[in-house]
Write an enzyme that holds these catalytic residues in place. Structure first.
Site, PDB file in Angstrom:
ATOM      1  N   SER A  62       0.803  -1.230   0.000  1.00 26.01           N
ATOM      2  CA  SER A  62       0.000   0.000   0.000  1.00 26.01           C
ATOM      3  C   SER A  62       0.831   1.272   0.000  1.00 26.01           C
ATOM      4  O   SER A  62       0.708   2.111   0.895  1.00 26.01           O
ATOM      5  CB  SER A  62      -0.930   0.000   1.204  1.00 26.01           C
ATOM      6  OG  SER A  62      -1.454  -1.269   1.397  1.00 26.01           O
ATOM      7  N   ARG A  75       7.500   6.298  -4.042  1.00 26.33           N
ATOM      8  CA  ARG A  75       7.986   6.922  -2.816  1.00 26.33           C
ATOM      9  C   ARG A  75       7.274   6.298  -1.636  1.00 26.33           C
ATOM     10  O   ARG A  75       6.248   5.652  -1.777  1.00 26.33           O
ATOM     11  CB  ARG A  75       7.782   8.432  -2.830  1.00 26.33           C
ATOM     12  CG  ARG A  75       6.348   8.845  -3.022  1.00 26.33           C
ATOM     13  CD  ARG A  75       6.237  10.353  -3.216  1.00 26.33           C
ATOM     14  NE  ARG A  75       5.059  10.662  -3.993  1.00 26.33           N
ATOM     15  CZ  ARG A  75       3.827  10.664  -3.500  1.00 26.33           C
ATOM     16  NH1 ARG A  75       3.617  10.382  -2.236  1.00 26.33           N
ATOM     17  NH2 ARG A  75       2.800  10.938  -4.260  1.00 26.33           N
ATOM     18  N   ASP A  98      -3.587  -1.792  -1.779  1.00 32.57           N
ATOM     19  CA  ASP A  98      -4.685  -2.259  -0.908  1.00 32.57           C
ATOM     20  C   ASP A  98      -6.055  -1.795  -1.403  1.00 32.57           C
ATOM     21  O   ASP A  98      -7.048  -2.514  -1.241  1.00 32.57           O
ATOM     22  CB  ASP A  98      -4.466  -1.863   0.562  1.00 32.57           C
ATOM     23  CG  ASP A  98      -4.265  -0.371   0.773  1.00 32.57           C
ATOM     24  OD1 ASP A  98      -4.053   0.353  -0.215  1.00 32.57           O
ATOM     25  OD2 ASP A  98      -4.324   0.064   1.933  1.00 32.57           O
TER      26      ASP A  98
HETATM   27 MG    MG Z   1      -4.320  -1.572   5.465  1.00 31.74          MG
END
Ligand code: MG
Ligand code: ADP
Length: 462
Positions: A145, A160, A198
């Site tokens: 994520s 990044r 995610d």
């Molecule tokens: Mg999470």
């Protein structure tokens, strides 16, 4: 006294600057839609990266087999094993491990060695009914994520770090290669079949059980959104148009910013002191990592300039991030007549005792202001997505179409007043009729299941 009046001035000014009347939310939603177009037009065309996920087919429910998923994105990471039996028949086993903080700012190799090690431990607990077919390789869906520029469904380089991670030598590396190398180093034979954000995992997991799911939003430590876009509405996409005609886009909306956002001096100071100044401005006023910290900064100003907590400024109040969002939430939800929970939190976390009820009410009001602003801006962001795909209104003479937004993240799940303020803003923005057809549904840990489903649909054995 003059000091109390001064504290009230600080409070009122803060509230004024955090205001999110409907007209402002509409401006924010429109700005979001504009930035979405710009980000889809060209790389670097917008603060919104609008990353192509390479997911052009969402789960159908026919997926079968045993798959692993790994979710790395916040303070914890989860490892999941699922047995897909088709038609909603899923058996799940998982474990959750917290990431030692020194690994969040250490080296790439150390982080991935740790992850591979934990994964190997979990693989070793495979039971009789969870064994994969002899002679086949285990396959994994990797939920990662952070912003990744994908090159395929199972590869991509880290753009990044966000959310308190800062591992310099990992930026620009292919995270699937890094994980694969770490697994090889410890002799764990597993193929990464899908690399997903995610939000994309949550979208896939949500779609598995509800075909009306068109977008996913995360409100946890950070915040982000993904949605299903028409492939021919993505000018920057150079490849062949997928058969489905669709492509899931990872917006990376946490990096959204607009002159219409109601920003305060506290947000500016928080940003300047952060690991990623100038970046993730939307995230810094909405998500769980930051809300408590904004409250702390407001209280600190009241302590310094209005002696709100007495002649000396409480030492603990000077410490960044001491006041966490779950504690802010607990104070905000305090329903005891004398605000006992607030008193306890102040004492335990900030070592402030002897507060009056009047003072505790002010603290609750600061929490209310910060949470409400974040919740209403989240609603505006969702409206921006709905507008982009033409789902924000009911079309005249057409059968109303349901649109579902799969939602995940600890902030949305646990912070009831945040969730309610967000729904109220959605209703106000959409109007009653449209609002009845747009549903926000909690999809608890849908991203792990989604990643496993995407590993299944991109399996080497398919
Ligand atoms: Mg999470
Ligand atoms: P992540 O975003 O790290 O993957 P989660 O989705 O579990 O993980 O979200 C965790 C975040 O949710 C925490 O960082 C915290 O900010 C927020 N959170 C957790 N519990 C609460 C709570 N009771 N009230 C408000 N926020 C909470």
């Amino acid at each position: 006294s003059g000091k109390w009046a001064k504290a009230m001035d600080i409070l009122r000014e803060f509230e004024d600057r955090c205001g999110t009347p409907i007209a402002k939310l509409r401006q924010v939603a429109d700005a979001m839609t504009v930035e979405m177009h710009a980000g889809l037009a060209s790389d670097g065309g917008s603060k919104l990266k609008m990353l192509i996920s390479y997911v052009d087919n969402l789960p159908t429910g026919d997926e079968t087999g045993i798959f692993y998923a790994l979710d790395l994105g916040g303070t914890n990471f989860r490892v999941l094993r699922v047995k897909l039996g088709g038609a909603d028949n899923v058996k799940k086993e998982f474990t959750e491990v917290s990431i030692p903080s020194h690994l969040m700012t250490g080296t790439c190799e150390d982080l991935f060695d740790f992850i591979a090690g934990e994964l190997a431990k979990f693989v070793a607990t495979e039971g009789e009914d969870m064994h994969i077919t002899a002679g086949t390789q285990r396959e994994l869906g990797f939920t990662f994520s952070f912003p990744v520029k994908q090159s395929s469904i199972a590869g991509g380089t880290l753009v990044r770090w966000t959310k308190g991670f800062n591992i310099e030598d990992a930026v620009g590396q292919d995270v699937v290669d890094e994980l694969t190398k770490a697994m090889e180093r410890i002799g764990l034979d597993m193929r990464v079949s899908a690399l997903v954000n995610d939000t994309v995992g949550t979208l896939a997991g949500g779609r598995y059980s509800n075909t009306n799911v068109i977008a996913a939003v995360i409100l946890g430590t950070g915040t982000n959104a993904a949605y299903v876009e028409r492939a021919n509405a993505i000018p920057k996409w150079q490849g062949l148009l997928p058969k489905s005609g669709e492509m899931v886009i990872n917006m990376e909306w946490g990096n959204f910013r607009s002159s219409h956002l109601p920003l305060t001096e506290f947000d500016e100071n928080l940003d300047n002191a952060s690991l990623n100044p100038g970046e993730q401005i939307f995230e810094k006023i909405i998500s769980g990592m930051y809300l408590g910290e904004i409250v702390r900064r407001v209280l600190l100003k009241m302590a310094k300039e209005a002696e709100f907590f007495g002649e000396t400024v409480p030492l603990k109040l000077e410490t960044q991030f001491v006041l966490r969002t779950p504690d802010m939430s607990a104070m905000h939800h305090d329903s005891t007549p004398d605000l006992k929970v607030v008193a306890t939190k102040l004492k335990d976390i900030l070592e402030i005792s002897n507060t009056s009820l009047k003072m505790r009410r002010v603290i609750v009001e600061v929490c209310e202001t910060v949470a409400t602003r974040g919740a209403r801006l989240s609603a505006a962001g969702i409206l921006g997505i709905l507008k982009k795909i033409g789902r924000d209104t009911i079309k005249e003479g057409e059968e109303p179409q349901k649109s579902v937004i799969a939602m995940d993240g600890g902030l949305f799940e646990h912070y009831t007043k945040f969730r309610k303020a967000m729904q109220t803003a959605m209703d106000e923005l959409l109007g009653e009729e449209a609002s009845n057809n747009i549903l926000i549904e909690l999809s608890n840990d849908g991203s792990g299941l989604g990643a496993a489903l995407l590993a299944a649909s991109h399996s080497q054995y398919r």
